[in-house]
Design a protein around this motif. Sequence first.
Motif, PDB file in Angstrom:
ATOM      1  N   ASP A 181      11.798   7.759 -11.730  1.00 29.28           N
ATOM      2  CA  ASP A 181      12.952   8.182 -10.925  1.00 29.28           C
ATOM      3  C   ASP A 181      12.502   8.852  -9.632  1.00 29.28           C
ATOM      4  OD1 ASP A 181      14.884   7.222 -12.668  1.00 29.28           O
ATOM      5  OD2 ASP A 181      14.929   9.091 -13.820  1.00 29.28           O
ATOM      6  N   ASP A 182      11.487   9.689  -9.719  1.00 31.67           N
ATOM      7  CA  ASP A 182      10.935  10.336  -8.539  1.00 31.67           C
ATOM      8  C   ASP A 182      10.388   9.289  -7.571  1.00 31.67           C
ATOM      9  OD1 ASP A 182      10.103  12.645  -7.008  1.00 31.67           O
ATOM     10  OD2 ASP A 182       8.047  12.255  -7.704  1.00 31.67           O
ATOM     11  N   CYS A 183       9.717   8.284  -8.103  1.00 27.54           N
ATOM     12  CA  CYS A 183       9.164   7.208  -7.288  1.00 27.54           C
ATOM     13  C   CYS A 183      10.281   6.467  -6.546  1.00 27.54           C
ATOM     14  CB  CYS A 183       8.366   6.249  -8.162  1.00 27.54           C
ATOM     15  SG  CYS A 183       7.591   4.902  -7.244  1.00 27.54           S
ATOM     16  N   ARG A 184      11.334   6.099  -7.260  1.00 26.48           N
ATOM     17  CA  ARG A 184      12.460   5.387  -6.641  1.00 26.48           C
ATOM     18  C   ARG A 184      13.119   6.223  -5.545  1.00 26.48           C
ATOM     19  NH1 ARG A 184      13.098   3.221 -11.844  1.00 26.48           N
ATOM     20  NH2 ARG A 184      14.384   4.956 -12.521  1.00 26.48           N
ATOM     21  N   MET A 185      13.295   7.524  -5.798  1.00 26.68           N
ATOM     22  CA  MET A 185      13.918   8.394  -4.804  1.00 26.68           C
ATOM     23  C   MET A 185      13.034   8.529  -3.565  1.00 26.68           C
ATOM     24  SD  MET A 185      15.924  11.378  -7.004  1.00 26.68           S
ATOM     25  CE  MET A 185      14.738  12.546  -6.479  1.00 26.68           C
ATOM     26  N   LEU A 186      11.738   8.693  -3.757  1.00 22.59           N
ATOM     27  CA  LEU A 186      10.831   8.816  -2.624  1.00 22.59           C
ATOM     28  C   LEU A 186      10.775   7.531  -1.809  1.00 22.59           C
ATOM     29  CD1 LEU A 186       7.886  10.775  -4.276  1.00 22.59           C
ATOM     30  CD2 LEU A 186       9.413  11.605  -2.478  1.00 22.59           C
ATOM     31  N   LEU A 187      10.708   6.390  -2.496  1.00 21.53           N
ATOM     32  CA  LEU A 187      10.672   5.106  -1.789  1.00 21.53           C
ATOM     33  C   LEU A 187      11.954   4.926  -0.964  1.00 21.53           C
ATOM     34  CD1 LEU A 187       9.159   2.754  -4.509  1.00 21.53           C
ATOM     35  CD2 LEU A 187       8.068   3.465  -2.381  1.00 21.53           C
ATOM     36  N   ALA A 188      13.096   5.268  -1.554  1.00 19.76           N
ATOM     37  CA  ALA A 188      14.367   5.140  -0.844  1.00 19.76           C
ATOM     38  C   ALA A 188      14.415   6.080   0.362  1.00 19.76           C
ATOM     39  CB  ALA A 188      15.531   5.420  -1.791  1.00 19.76           C
ATOM     40  N   ALA A 189      13.950   7.314   0.172  1.00 21.50           N
ATOM     41  CA  ALA A 189      13.975   8.289   1.260  1.00 21.50           C
ATOM     42  C   ALA A 189      13.072   7.857   2.420  1.00 21.50           C
ATOM     43  CB  ALA A 189      13.545   9.658   0.741  1.00 21.50           C
ATOM     44  N   LEU A 190      11.986   7.191   2.090  1.00 22.14           N
ATOM     45  CA  LEU A 190      11.048   6.736   3.120  1.00 22.14           C
ATOM     46  C   LEU A 190      11.401   5.369   3.687  1.00 22.14           C
ATOM     47  CD1 LEU A 190       7.760   7.906   1.388  1.00 22.14           C
ATOM     48  CD2 LEU A 190       8.833   8.912   3.410  1.00 22.14           C
ATOM     49  N   GLY A 191      12.401   4.715   3.085  1.00 19.56           N
ATOM     50  CA  GLY A 191      12.810   3.400   3.560  1.00 19.56           C
ATOM     51  C   GLY A 191      11.847   2.294   3.162  1.00 19.56           C
ATOM     52  N   ILE A 192      11.115   2.516   2.092  1.00 21.39           N
ATOM     53  CA  ILE A 192      10.172   1.514   1.588  1.00 21.39           C
ATOM     54  C   ILE A 192      10.885   0.706   0.517  1.00 21.39           C
ATOM     55  CG2 ILE A 192       7.944   1.143   0.446  1.00 21.39           C
ATOM     56  CD1 ILE A 192       7.136   3.941   1.545  1.00 21.39           C
ATOM     57  N   PRO A 193      10.949  -0.615   0.663  1.00 17.53           N
ATOM     58  CA  PRO A 193      11.716  -1.429  -0.287  1.00 17.53           C
ATOM     59  C   PRO A 193      11.111  -1.460  -1.687  1.00 17.53           C
ATOM     60  CG  PRO A 193      10.500  -2.832   1.212  1.00 17.53           C
ATOM     61  CD  PRO A 193      10.314  -1.423   1.689  1.00 17.53           C
ATOM     62  N   LEU A 194      11.986  -1.530  -2.684  1.00 21.72           N
ATOM     63  CA  LEU A 194      11.557  -1.706  -4.064  1.00 21.72           C
ATOM     64  C   LEU A 194      11.416  -3.178  -4.407  1.00 21.72           C
ATOM     65  CD1 LEU A 194      13.583   0.763  -6.317  1.00 21.72           C
ATOM     66  CD2 LEU A 194      11.125   0.576  -6.120  1.00 21.72           C
ATOM     67  N   VAL A 195      11.938  -4.050  -3.563  1.00 24.13           N
ATOM     68  CA  VAL A 195      11.945  -5.487  -3.816  1.00 24.13           C
ATOM     69  C   VAL A 195      10.913  -6.155  -2.944  1.00 24.13           C
ATOM     70  CG1 VAL A 195      13.357  -7.576  -3.710  1.00 24.13           C
ATOM     71  CG2 VAL A 195      14.396  -5.409  -4.348  1.00 24.13           C
ATOM     72  N   ARG A 196      10.126  -7.020  -3.547  1.00 25.73           N
ATOM     73  CA  ARG A 196       9.160  -7.788  -2.781  1.00 25.73           C
ATOM     74  C   ARG A 196       9.888  -8.905  -2.059  1.00 25.73           C
ATOM     75  NH1 ARG A 196       4.815  -8.589  -7.552  1.00 25.73           N
ATOM     76  NH2 ARG A 196       4.597  -6.405  -8.047  1.00 25.73           N
TER      77      ARG A 196
ATOM     78  N   ASN B  94       0.828  -1.209   0.000  1.00 22.57           N
ATOM     79  CA  ASN B  94       0.000   0.000   0.000  1.00 22.57           C
ATOM     80  C   ASN B  94       0.859   1.254   0.000  1.00 22.57           C
ATOM     81  OD1 ASN B  94      -2.456  -1.336  -0.055  1.00 22.57           O
ATOM     82  ND2 ASN B  94      -2.599  -1.453   2.171  1.00 22.57           N
ATOM     83  N   ALA B  95       1.957   1.231   0.744  1.00 25.54           N
ATOM     84  CA  ALA B  95       2.865   2.381   0.757  1.00 25.54           C
ATOM     85  C   ALA B  95       3.490   2.584  -0.615  1.00 25.54           C
ATOM     86  CB  ALA B  95       3.944   2.181   1.822  1.00 25.54           C
ATOM     87  N   GLN B  96       3.888   1.483  -1.269  1.00 22.65           N
ATOM     88  CA  GLN B  96       4.458   1.581  -2.612  1.00 22.65           C
ATOM     89  C   GLN B  96       3.460   2.196  -3.582  1.00 22.65           C
ATOM     90  OE1 GLN B  96       5.353  -2.558  -3.119  1.00 22.65           O
ATOM     91  NE2 GLN B  96       7.534  -2.285  -2.694  1.00 22.65           N
ATOM     92  N   ARG B  97       2.218   1.756  -3.514  1.00 21.24           N
ATOM     93  CA  ARG B  97       1.190   2.290  -4.409  1.00 21.24           C
ATOM     94  C   ARG B  97       0.945   3.778  -4.170  1.00 21.24           C
ATOM     95  NH1 ARG B  97      -2.945  -1.369  -6.719  1.00 21.24           N
ATOM     96  NH2 ARG B  97      -2.059  -3.436  -6.612  1.00 21.24           N
ATOM     97  N   THR B  98       0.902   4.167  -2.903  1.00 18.58           N
ATOM     98  CA  THR B  98       0.660   5.570  -2.574  1.00 18.58           C
ATOM     99  C   THR B  98       1.786   6.448  -3.090  1.00 18.58           C
ATOM    100  OG1 THR B  98      -0.598   4.937  -0.612  1.00 18.58           O
ATOM    101  CG2 THR B  98       0.272   7.179  -0.672  1.00 18.58           C
ATOM    102  N   VAL B  99       3.025   6.016  -2.868  1.00 20.34           N
ATOM    103  CA  VAL B  99       4.179   6.787  -3.354  1.00 20.34           C
ATOM    104  C   VAL B  99       4.162   6.846  -4.875  1.00 20.34           C
ATOM    105  CG1 VAL B  99       6.701   6.819  -3.520  1.00 20.34           C
ATOM    106  CG2 VAL B  99       5.600   6.373  -1.319  1.00 20.34           C
ATOM    107  N   ALA B 100       3.883   5.739  -5.535  1.00 16.22           N
ATOM    108  CA  ALA B 100       3.847   5.715  -7.000  1.00 16.22           C
ATOM    109  C   ALA B 100       2.766   6.651  -7.531  1.00 16.22           C
ATOM    110  CB  ALA B 100       3.609   4.294  -7.498  1.00 16.22           C
ATOM    111  N   HIS B 101       1.636   6.679  -6.860  1.00 12.36           N
ATOM    112  CA  HIS B 101       0.528   7.535  -7.301  1.00 12.36           C
ATOM    113  C   HIS B 101       0.905   9.015  -7.239  1.00 12.36           C
ATOM    114  CE1 HIS B 101      -3.557   8.928  -7.888  1.00 12.36           C
ATOM    115  NE2 HIS B 101      -3.432   9.668  -6.807  1.00 12.36           N
ATOM    116  N   HIS B 102       1.686   9.386  -6.238  1.00  8.69           N
ATOM    117  CA  HIS B 102       2.047  10.790  -6.045  1.00  8.69           C
ATOM    118  C   HIS B 102       3.377  11.177  -6.676  1.00  8.69           C
ATOM    119  CE1 HIS B 102      -1.348  11.676  -3.475  1.00  8.69           C
ATOM    120  NE2 HIS B 102      -1.143  10.513  -2.873  1.00  8.69           N
TER     121      HIS B 102
END
Length: 66
Positions: free
Chosen positions: A35-50, A22-30
């Motif tokens: 590249d912005d998505c990857r940077m935000l996920l990294a900054a928030l500590g949300i993994p890109l890998v399942r 759910n966090a991944q989806r929310t970040v992707a939506h916004h």
Amino acid sequence: MSDRDASIFESERELDEDSVRNAQRTVAHHSIDADDCRMLLAALGIPLVRETDKQTLSGTAGAEAL
């Protein structure tokens, strides 16, 4: 570990995976783009890998797949 403990552990893990998804989806939506998505996920500590299948999500298609 007893069957009961294993069941509780599995339930908590599933909840955690759902929360991450759910966090991944929310970040992707916004995000502006992948590249912005990857940077935000990294900054928030949300993994890109399942955790379950170790698939990485990359590129624009990866961000849209979230």
